[in-house]
Design a protein around this motif. Sequence first.
Motif, PDB file in Angstrom:
ATOM      1  N   GLY A 104       0.792  -1.221   0.000  1.00 59.88           N
ATOM      2  CA  GLY A 104       0.000   0.000   0.000  1.00 59.88           C
ATOM      3  C   GLY A 104       0.822   1.268   0.000  1.00 59.88           C
ATOM      4  N   GLY A 105       2.121   1.156  -0.294  1.00 53.58           N
ATOM      5  CA  GLY A 105       2.961   2.349  -0.331  1.00 53.58           C
ATOM      6  C   GLY A 105       3.365   2.854   1.037  1.00 53.58           C
ATOM      7  N   LYS A 106       3.086   2.074   2.091  1.00 52.60           N
ATOM      8  CA  LYS A 106       3.452   2.513   3.443  1.00 52.60           C
ATOM      9  C   LYS A 106       3.760   1.290   4.297  1.00 52.60           C
ATOM     10  CE  LYS A 106      -1.415   2.641   4.871  1.00 52.60           C
ATOM     11  NZ  LYS A 106      -2.503   3.456   5.463  1.00 52.60           N
ATOM     12  N   GLY A 107       4.369   1.530   5.432  1.00 54.37           N
ATOM     13  CA  GLY A 107       4.702   0.432   6.315  1.00 54.37           C
ATOM     14  C   GLY A 107       6.072  -0.152   6.001  1.00 54.37           C
ATOM     15  N   PRO A 108       6.485  -1.184   6.741  1.00 52.50           N
ATOM     16  CA  PRO A 108       7.804  -1.784   6.544  1.00 52.50           C
ATOM     17  C   PRO A 108       7.879  -2.566   5.235  1.00 52.50           C
ATOM     18  CG  PRO A 108       6.536  -3.068   8.110  1.00 52.50           C
ATOM     19  CD  PRO A 108       5.735  -1.826   7.835  1.00 52.50           C
ATOM     20  N   LYS A 109       9.085  -2.757   4.751  1.00 49.26           N
ATOM     21  CA  LYS A 109       9.292  -3.529   3.537  1.00 49.26           C
ATOM     22  C   LYS A 109       9.102  -5.018   3.817  1.00 49.26           C
ATOM     23  CE  LYS A 109      12.640  -0.347   1.429  1.00 49.26           C
ATOM     24  NZ  LYS A 109      14.032  -0.207   0.924  1.00 49.26           N
ATOM     25  N   VAL A 110       8.541  -5.709   2.843  1.00 49.75           N
ATOM     26  CA  VAL A 110       8.382  -7.155   2.921  1.00 49.75           C
ATOM     27  C   VAL A 110       9.251  -7.779   1.832  1.00 49.75           C
ATOM     28  CG1 VAL A 110       6.757  -9.067   2.858  1.00 49.75           C
ATOM     29  CG2 VAL A 110       6.012  -6.844   3.714  1.00 49.75           C
ATOM     30  N   TYR A 111      10.068  -8.746   2.209  1.00 51.91           N
ATOM     31  CA  TYR A 111      10.984  -9.366   1.260  1.00 51.91           C
ATOM     32  C   TYR A 111      10.523 -10.781   0.897  1.00 51.91           C
ATOM     33  CZ  TYR A 111      14.322  -5.601   2.154  1.00 51.91           C
ATOM     34  OH  TYR A 111      14.932  -4.377   2.253  1.00 51.91           O
ATOM     35  N   PRO A 112      10.796 -11.224  -0.323  1.00 49.26           N
ATOM     36  CA  PRO A 112      10.424 -12.585  -0.733  1.00 49.26           C
ATOM     37  C   PRO A 112      11.119 -13.630   0.124  1.00 49.26           C
ATOM     38  CG  PRO A 112      11.032 -11.242  -2.630  1.00 49.26           C
ATOM     39  CD  PRO A 112      11.430 -10.468  -1.415  1.00 49.26           C
ATOM     40  N   GLN A 113      10.449 -14.763   0.303  1.00 51.19           N
ATOM     41  CA  GLN A 113      11.011 -15.839   1.103  1.00 51.19           C
ATOM     42  C   GLN A 113      11.076 -17.126   0.290  1.00 51.19           C
ATOM     43  OE1 GLN A 113       8.549 -15.982   4.645  1.00 51.19           O
ATOM     44  NE2 GLN A 113       9.956 -14.644   5.730  1.00 51.19           N
ATOM     45  N   GLN A 114      12.103 -17.907   0.569  1.00 52.26           N
ATOM     46  CA  GLN A 114      12.299 -19.174  -0.111  1.00 52.26           C
ATOM     47  C   GLN A 114      12.620 -20.273   0.896  1.00 52.26           C
ATOM     48  OE1 GLN A 114      15.584 -17.934  -2.676  1.00 52.26           O
ATOM     49  NE2 GLN A 114      14.220 -17.991  -4.448  1.00 52.26           N
ATOM     50  N   ALA A 115      12.529 -21.511   0.432  1.00 52.98           N
ATOM     51  CA  ALA A 115      13.009 -22.664   1.198  1.00 52.98           C
ATOM     52  C   ALA A 115      14.329 -23.092   0.575  1.00 52.98           C
ATOM     53  CB  ALA A 115      11.998 -23.800   1.138  1.00 52.98           C
ATOM     54  N   VAL A 116      15.290 -23.477   1.397  1.00 50.93           N
ATOM     55  CA  VAL A 116      16.604 -23.896   0.906  1.00 50.93           C
ATOM     56  C   VAL A 116      16.866 -25.328   1.352  1.00 50.93           C
ATOM     57  CG1 VAL A 116      19.067 -23.384   0.839  1.00 50.93           C
ATOM     58  CG2 VAL A 116      17.431 -21.526   1.102  1.00 50.93           C
ATOM     59  N   ILE A 117      17.237 -26.183   0.408  1.00 48.12           N
ATOM     60  CA  ILE A 117      17.594 -27.567   0.732  1.00 48.12           C
ATOM     61  C   ILE A 117      19.025 -27.826   0.286  1.00 48.12           C
ATOM     62  CG2 ILE A 117      15.226 -28.393   0.555  1.00 48.12           C
ATOM     63  CD1 ILE A 117      15.883 -29.493  -2.211  1.00 48.12           C
ATOM     64  N   GLN A 118      19.687 -28.752   0.971  1.00 48.17           N
ATOM     65  CA  GLN A 118      21.034 -29.153   0.591  1.00 48.17           C
ATOM     66  C   GLN A 118      20.945 -30.390  -0.280  1.00 48.17           C
ATOM     67  OE1 GLN A 118      22.671 -29.080   4.821  1.00 48.17           O
ATOM     68  NE2 GLN A 118      24.402 -28.242   3.705  1.00 48.17           N
ATOM     69  N   THR A 119      21.508 -30.308  -1.479  1.00 51.71           N
ATOM     70  CA  THR A 119      21.499 -31.420  -2.419  1.00 51.71           C
ATOM     71  C   THR A 119      22.937 -31.857  -2.685  1.00 51.71           C
ATOM     72  OG1 THR A 119      21.766 -30.241  -4.524  1.00 51.71           O
ATOM     73  CG2 THR A 119      19.565 -30.210  -3.510  1.00 51.71           C
ATOM     74  N   PRO A 120      23.141 -32.988  -3.343  1.00 50.72           N
ATOM     75  CA  PRO A 120      24.507 -33.402  -3.678  1.00 50.72           C
ATOM     76  C   PRO A 120      25.254 -32.383  -4.527  1.00 50.72           C
ATOM     77  CG  PRO A 120      23.017 -35.258  -3.888  1.00 50.72           C
ATOM     78  CD  PRO A 120      22.155 -34.050  -3.661  1.00 50.72           C
ATOM     79  N   ALA A 121      24.537 -31.489  -5.208  1.00 49.25           N
ATOM     80  CA  ALA A 121      25.171 -30.487  -6.050  1.00 49.25           C
ATOM     81  C   ALA A 121      25.240 -29.117  -5.372  1.00 49.25           C
ATOM     82  CB  ALA A 121      24.424 -30.358  -7.380  1.00 49.25           C
ATOM     83  N   GLY A 122      24.809 -29.015  -4.112  1.00 51.04           N
ATOM     84  CA  GLY A 122      24.850 -27.744  -3.404  1.00 51.04           C
ATOM     85  C   GLY A 122      23.466 -27.277  -2.979  1.00 51.04           C
ATOM     86  N   ASP A 123      23.419 -26.097  -2.407  1.00 54.46           N
ATOM     87  CA  ASP A 123      22.149 -25.543  -1.934  1.00 54.46           C
ATOM     88  C   ASP A 123      21.220 -25.226  -3.098  1.00 54.46           C
ATOM     89  OD1 ASP A 123      23.021 -25.722   0.618  1.00 54.46           O
ATOM     90  OD2 ASP A 123      23.116 -23.571   1.026  1.00 54.46           O
ATOM     91  N   LEU A 124      19.940 -25.510  -2.905  1.00 55.73           N
ATOM     92  CA  LEU A 124      18.931 -25.225  -3.917  1.00 55.73           C
ATOM     93  C   LEU A 124      17.819 -24.416  -3.263  1.00 55.73           C
ATOM     94  CD1 LEU A 124      17.928 -25.650  -6.824  1.00 55.73           C
ATOM     95  CD2 LEU A 124      16.747 -27.702  -6.013  1.00 55.73           C
ATOM     96  N   HIS A 125      17.486 -23.278  -3.876  1.00 55.73           N
ATOM     97  CA  HIS A 125      16.447 -22.392  -3.363  1.00 55.73           C
ATOM     98  C   HIS A 125      15.138 -22.659  -4.103  1.00 55.73           C
ATOM     99  CE1 HIS A 125      19.183 -19.405  -1.211  1.00 55.73           C
ATOM    100  NE2 HIS A 125      20.002 -20.298  -1.760  1.00 55.73           N
ATOM    101  N   LEU A 126      14.039 -22.763  -3.348  1.00 55.39           N
ATOM    102  CA  LEU A 126      12.733 -23.026  -3.947  1.00 55.39           C
ATOM    103  C   LEU A 126      11.745 -21.945  -3.538  1.00 55.39           C
ATOM    104  CD1 LEU A 126      13.847 -26.071  -2.695  1.00 55.39           C
ATOM    105  CD2 LEU A 126      12.098 -26.758  -4.303  1.00 55.39           C
ATOM    106  N   TRP A 127      10.914 -21.544  -4.499  1.00 56.42           N
ATOM    107  CA  TRP A 127       9.829 -20.613  -4.212  1.00 56.42           C
ATOM    108  C   TRP A 127       8.669 -21.375  -3.583  1.00 56.42           C
ATOM    109  CZ3 TRP A 127      10.924 -15.684  -4.228  1.00 56.42           C
ATOM    110  CH2 TRP A 127      11.917 -15.200  -5.085  1.00 56.42           C
ATOM    111  N   PRO A 128       7.804 -20.684  -2.852  1.00 59.88           N
ATOM    112  CA  PRO A 128       6.699 -21.371  -2.158  1.00 59.88           C
ATOM    113  C   PRO A 128       5.831 -22.257  -3.045  1.00 59.88           C
ATOM    114  CG  PRO A 128       6.930 -19.165  -1.289  1.00 59.88           C
ATOM    115  CD  PRO A 128       7.873 -19.261  -2.467  1.00 59.88           C
TER     116      PRO A 128
END
Length: 217
Positions: A104-128
């Motif tokens: 609404g153009g006011k208030g604190p900033k909200v940042y995107p959130q992800q889930a992170v898993i550890q795989t054999p190839a490294g960390d992988l970030h997933l959207w909700p």
Amino acid sequence: MVTRTAPKKYADARRTKVTKEWAEWDKARREEMLVDGPTQLMQGGIDPAAYFPEQYDAAIPEEGAWILVLEEPQTVMRQHFRVPLLSMWRARSHTLNTGAFVLGGKGPKVYPQQAVIQTPAGDLHLWPHEYRIVRDPMALASGPDATLNSLGGEAVLNEDERFYLMSRGISHQDATLMLFGKIESLDFVYVTFPEEITSILEGVGQPLHRHLALNPR
């Protein structure tokens, strides 16, 4: 109305643990924003699940959570490791430091959130929208069709121990649960299921554990 001034966030100098006061403040702030946040974001062409995962049952708690991967992220990591469809992983939460949205153009900033898993190839970030939180992970992990994998390829459970427990009249599920409790770090373990199960459930939009509960063997 939640105060705009946040309490002290971190409880230690290394910034690894947030204070109870900040966690309560942040939770109240997010709940207040859920009143009209998703509607405004969708009107702006933004996926609200990235900013309000709580409303989509995808918020990862501070202590982490088990998740099912519903959709494999399209990243360069696919060249080295393919995340199996509907595999189950231990995930931690990650808040991006870019892409902030001010409701609404006011208030604190909200940042995107992800889930992170550890795989054999490294960390992988997933959207909700790419995962679902599992409420009873041990029920899935101990099922007869589940395969427990380690990131390094070593055996996760001692099959001789499991056979011994089962020879004493302990069920497969209970024996698996007993041995599962001996695993030192669940961050390095993931669970897969046979293709005949995952191919049926792909894209149906219902949690895997619910399907298994409705269709027990």
